[in-house]
Scaffold this motif. Structure first.
Motif, PDB file in Angstrom:
ATOM      1  N   LYS A  58       0.825  -1.210   0.000  1.00 37.25           N
ATOM      2  CA  LYS A  58       0.000   0.000   0.000  1.00 37.25           C
ATOM      3  C   LYS A  58       0.863   1.266   0.000  1.00 37.25           C
ATOM      4  N   ALA A  59       1.918   1.257   0.803  1.00 41.61           N
ATOM      5  CA  ALA A  59       2.738   2.462   0.961  1.00 41.61           C
ATOM      6  C   ALA A  59       3.514   2.813  -0.302  1.00 41.61           C
ATOM      7  N   LEU A  60       3.746   1.835  -1.186  1.00 40.71           N
ATOM      8  CA  LEU A  60       4.478   2.116  -2.426  1.00 40.71           C
ATOM      9  C   LEU A  60       3.731   3.104  -3.319  1.00 40.71           C
ATOM     10  N   LEU A  61       2.437   3.205  -3.152  1.00 44.23           N
ATOM     11  CA  LEU A  61       1.630   4.128  -3.959  1.00 44.23           C
ATOM     12  C   LEU A  61       1.371   5.453  -3.256  1.00 44.23           C
ATOM     13  N   ASP A  62       1.958   5.635  -2.072  1.00 42.01           N
ATOM     14  CA  ASP A  62       1.731   6.862  -1.307  1.00 42.01           C
ATOM     15  C   ASP A  62       2.352   8.057  -2.027  1.00 42.01           C
ATOM     16  N   LYS A  63       1.597   9.146  -2.108  1.00 39.97           N
ATOM     17  CA  LYS A  63       2.058  10.342  -2.814  1.00 39.97           C
ATOM     18  C   LYS A  63       3.068  11.152  -2.006  1.00 39.97           C
ATOM     19  N   VAL A  64       3.155  10.918  -0.706  1.00 40.44           N
ATOM     20  CA  VAL A  64       4.111  11.638   0.138  1.00 40.44           C
ATOM     21  C   VAL A  64       5.473  10.965  -0.005  1.00 40.44           C
ATOM     22  N   SER A  65       6.476  11.749  -0.358  1.00 38.12           N
ATOM     23  CA  SER A  65       7.785  11.193  -0.680  1.00 38.12           C
ATOM     24  C   SER A  65       8.407  10.426   0.478  1.00 38.12           C
ATOM     25  N   SER A  66       8.306  10.968   1.700  1.00 37.18           N
ATOM     26  CA  SER A  66       8.954  10.322   2.841  1.00 37.18           C
ATOM     27  C   SER A  66       8.312   8.966   3.161  1.00 37.18           C
ATOM     28  N   VAL A  67       6.998   8.852   2.957  1.00 39.55           N
ATOM     29  CA  VAL A  67       6.312   7.572   3.179  1.00 39.55           C
ATOM     30  C   VAL A  67       6.748   6.569   2.117  1.00 39.55           C
ATOM     31  N   PHE A  68       6.818   7.040   0.890  1.00 38.65           N
ATOM     32  CA  PHE A  68       7.266   6.182  -0.211  1.00 38.65           C
ATOM     33  C   PHE A  68       8.694   5.692   0.029  1.00 38.65           C
ATOM     34  N   GLN A  69       9.570   6.597   0.474  1.00 41.54           N
ATOM     35  CA  GLN A  69      10.963   6.214   0.753  1.00 41.54           C
ATOM     36  C   GLN A  69      11.034   5.189   1.878  1.00 41.54           C
ATOM     37  N   ALA A  70      10.187   5.344   2.898  1.00 44.40           N
ATOM     38  CA  ALA A  70      10.162   4.385   4.006  1.00 44.40           C
ATOM     39  C   ALA A  70       9.728   2.999   3.536  1.00 44.40           C
ATOM     40  N   SER A  71       8.783   2.967   2.578  1.00 42.51           N
ATOM     41  CA  SER A  71       8.331   1.669   2.050  1.00 42.51           C
ATOM     42  C   SER A  71       9.456   0.976   1.287  1.00 42.51           C
ATOM     43  N   LEU A  72      10.248   1.741   0.529  1.00 41.43           N
ATOM     44  CA  LEU A  72      11.390   1.162  -0.186  1.00 41.43           C
ATOM     45  C   LEU A  72      12.439   0.643   0.793  1.00 41.43           C
ATOM     46  N   LYS A  73      12.646   1.383   1.862  1.00 45.21           N
ATOM     47  CA  LYS A  73      13.627   0.980   2.873  1.00 45.21           C
ATOM     48  C   LYS A  73      13.235  -0.361   3.497  1.00 45.21           C
ATOM     49  N   LEU A  74      11.945  -0.513   3.810  1.00 40.10           N
ATOM     50  CA  LEU A  74      11.464  -1.750   4.412  1.00 40.10           C
ATOM     51  C   LEU A  74      11.534  -2.910   3.420  1.00 40.10           C
ATOM     52  N   LEU A  75      11.180  -2.651   2.172  1.00 41.33           N
ATOM     53  CA  LEU A  75      11.234  -3.692   1.147  1.00 41.33           C
ATOM     54  C   LEU A  75      12.674  -4.138   0.895  1.00 41.33           C
ATOM     55  N   ARG A  76      13.592  -3.202   0.877  1.00 38.22           N
ATOM     56  CA  ARG A  76      15.012  -3.524   0.684  1.00 38.22           C
ATOM     57  C   ARG A  76      15.516  -4.426   1.814  1.00 38.22           C
ATOM     58  N   LEU A  77      15.108  -4.112   3.053  1.00 29.49           N
ATOM     59  CA  LEU A  77      15.523  -4.909   4.208  1.00 29.49           C
ATOM     60  C   LEU A  77      15.061  -6.362   4.055  1.00 29.49           C
ATOM     61  N   MET A  78      13.813  -6.539   3.616  1.00 30.86           N
ATOM     62  CA  MET A  78      13.285  -7.906   3.505  1.00 30.86           C
ATOM     63  C   MET A  78      13.966  -8.697   2.395  1.00 30.86           C
ATOM     64  N   LEU A  79      14.192  -8.062   1.242  1.00 29.46           N
ATOM     65  CA  LEU A  79      14.746  -8.793   0.104  1.00 29.46           C
ATOM     66  C   LEU A  79      16.248  -9.030   0.216  1.00 29.46           C
ATOM     67  N   SER A  80      16.962  -8.065   0.763  1.00 20.87           N
ATOM     68  CA  SER A  80      18.420  -8.183   0.775  1.00 20.87           C
ATOM     69  C   SER A  80      18.975  -8.811   2.043  1.00 20.87           C
TER      70      SER A  80
END
Length: 513
Positions: A58-80
């Motif tokens: 859900k957060a990947l579609l958030d229009k607020v940049s900081s929320v979007f960046q936080a979603s990428l950070k969490l996704l990176r943690l899980m995959l890497s």
């Protein structure tokens, strides 16, 4: 540690209307996952990962940049880190990517260039991870061919990702093959955006450098007719340079190069002869004119035409001049104009029109299923034929609306099912389900008027705020034609067509530069 569950406080924060709460919720989940113990039971770890994926999606579609960046950070943690280090296996990597990839790919077409660059770099980063690369999921999604009217920003990002990942992954056991890359590129060569076509040319040249003549089987033959197309001329010229041959002598069809060269020489010689003849005729005409001027007085109009530095002017009929002026005024009038609702505003630049289409135009709306911008008048056609969730819908046999198949029986028996007026042509609103008179102006009155559609959240309260182009302005015929092309013959279909609509609203034809 308790697993993160969908009803936890962090999920409530992720769904908050306050962006700072959404960001804090994602960062809290990130912190909890980064501190997880390797001795935690596998089933509990799996539940935690899947709950986090639920939030990230859900957060990947958030229009607020900081929320979007936080979603990428969490996704990176899980995959890497988490999934590989905790030994959760390929199943969890697959689940994580399948859930988040559509939204990741959608953000590569974002209107903000910074967001596009960020998500493109992120995809490039995760695509080379060992566990992700083994799935070959990302390459397979990137090389799916698209049509010529595919949204420009999405198409450009896909092509850029393909070019970058090919350089890193190659075509050996990576998910990229000569076949799927060339099929993608040949489709991209037909795209309306020049940047997409140029990227396709670069990728094809790199494939030719790696695979040689095998790449030529996906392209038309190198003959005179094909080389009239600038893109193919550039491609075949690039192949010649890669082979270390001169462009003029490079041939794929025996004798074609010599024949073309001889033909060009003959044309040049013929043109030189024509120029010489014209020069001779001009000199004779000048001598004759001088003789006549010496014998008698030249009329004033002729004197003006023979002044040094002025060429003879052929008088253009006044009606043609008027037509040209009207056409130019019509084009100028279309600047800063929304071709759908007729509103004219100085802020309607290319980006301004995109924002207007996306959020404010009362003739448009976002599809609840795929979140793409479509014309309200074409919403039924979109849901039945173009929406990514179109299998869910069926057409009601009574009112002809697009209705969820599982709700069709209940819909037919309900008050919303209002069949068209028998014997009379009518339009049917998919929002309020009312029937009204057919025609462009009737749709505008219904969707924009004070007493119009109550279900249209974008309906303006004061109709005077818009200035519909009804053909009464300067160059009305041309303007009315542009309305017809923009509002009916070019419906907003699969994907947001905003990039194609913006140039049309300024009086240009999409795809032409």
């Amino acid at each position: 540690m308790n697993p993160i569950r969908p009803n936890a406080p962090s999920v409530a924060g992720a769904y908050s209307k306050t962006w700072s709460y959404r960001e804090d919720a994602l960062l809290a989940v990130y912190k909890r996952l980064s501190e997880v113990s390797p001795t935690t039971a596998k089933e509990e770890l799996r539940n935690m990962i899947r709950a986090a994926v639920f939030l990230v999606k859900k957060a990947l579609l958030d229009k607020v940049s900081s929320v979007f960046q936080a979603s990428l950070k969490l996704l990176r943690l899980m995959l890497s880190q988490l999934i590989p280090c905790l030994g959760l296996g390929r199943t969890e990597v697959t689940h994580c990517l399948e859930q988040t990839w559509p939204n990741l790919l959608a953000r590569t077409g974002d209107s903000v260039s910074r967001v596009r660059a960020t998500v493109t770099a992120f995809i490039q980063e995760i695509a080379v991870l060992k566990d992700v690369r083994a799935l070959q999921l990302i390459p397979g999604e990137i090389v799916k061919p698209f049509k010529s009217n595919f949204p420009s920003r999405l198409a450009q990002s896909r092509a850029e990702l393909l070019e970058k990942l090919l350089a890193e992954l190659g075509t050996e056991n990576s998910g990229f093959t000569l076949d799927n890359v060339m099929m993608f590129c040949t489709a991209a060569l037909e795209h309306s955006a020049s940047t997409v076509r140029e990227l396709a040319v670069r990728i094809i040249l790199s494939m030719y450098q790696q695979h040689g003549s095998a790449a030529l089987s996906y392209l038309p033959p190198n003959d005179a007719a094909v080389r009239k197309n600038f893109l193919y001329k550039t491609l075949f010229g690039g192949f010649a340079k890669i082979d270390g041959k001169l462009v003029e002598t490079q041939t794929w069809k025996k004798g074609s190069g010599q024949q073309e060269g001889q033909k060009e020489k003959e044309e040049i010689h013929s043109l030189q002869e024509q120029l010489a003849a014209l020069k001779e005729i001009t000199e004779r005409g000048n001598e004759s004119t001088k003789g006549q001027m010496a014998k008698k007085e030249v009329p004033k109009a002729e004197k003006e035409s023979q002044k040094p530095g002025k060429a003879t002017v052929t008088k253009v009929p006044q009606d043609k001049i008027t037509d040209r002026v009207d056409v130019q005024k019509s084009i100028n009038y279309l600047d800063n104009l929304c071709i759908f609702c007729g509103k004219k505003d100085e802020t309607f630049t290319e980006d301004g029109l995109d924002l207007h289409y996306w959020k404010h135009c009362p003739m448009l709306r976002r599809c609840d299923e795929c979140r793409q911008v479509v014309e309200i008048a074409s919403l039924t056609e979109h849901l039945l034929g173009e929406c990514e969730n179109r299998p869910k819908f069926s057409q009601c046999p009574r009112c002809l609306e697009a209705v969820a198949t599982e709700d069709l029986t209940r819909h037919v028996q309900g008050p919303a099912c209002k069949p068209p007026i028998s014997g009379k042509g009518s339009s049917h609103c998919p929002l309020c389900h009312h029937n009204f008179m057919p025609g462009e102006e009737a749709w505008k009155a219904h969707l924009m008027g004070r007493e119009g559609c109550k279900q249209n959240s974008r309906r303006t309260a004061v109709s005077q705020r818009t200035q519909p182009a009804q053909g009464r302005a300067i160059g009305g015929a041309k303007l009315k034609q542009a309305w017809s092309v923009g509002a009916r013959n070019r419906p907003l279909g699969r994907g947001s067509r905003i990039p194609a609509l913006a140039p049309l609203a300024r009086g240009h034809t999409p795809g032409k530069r």
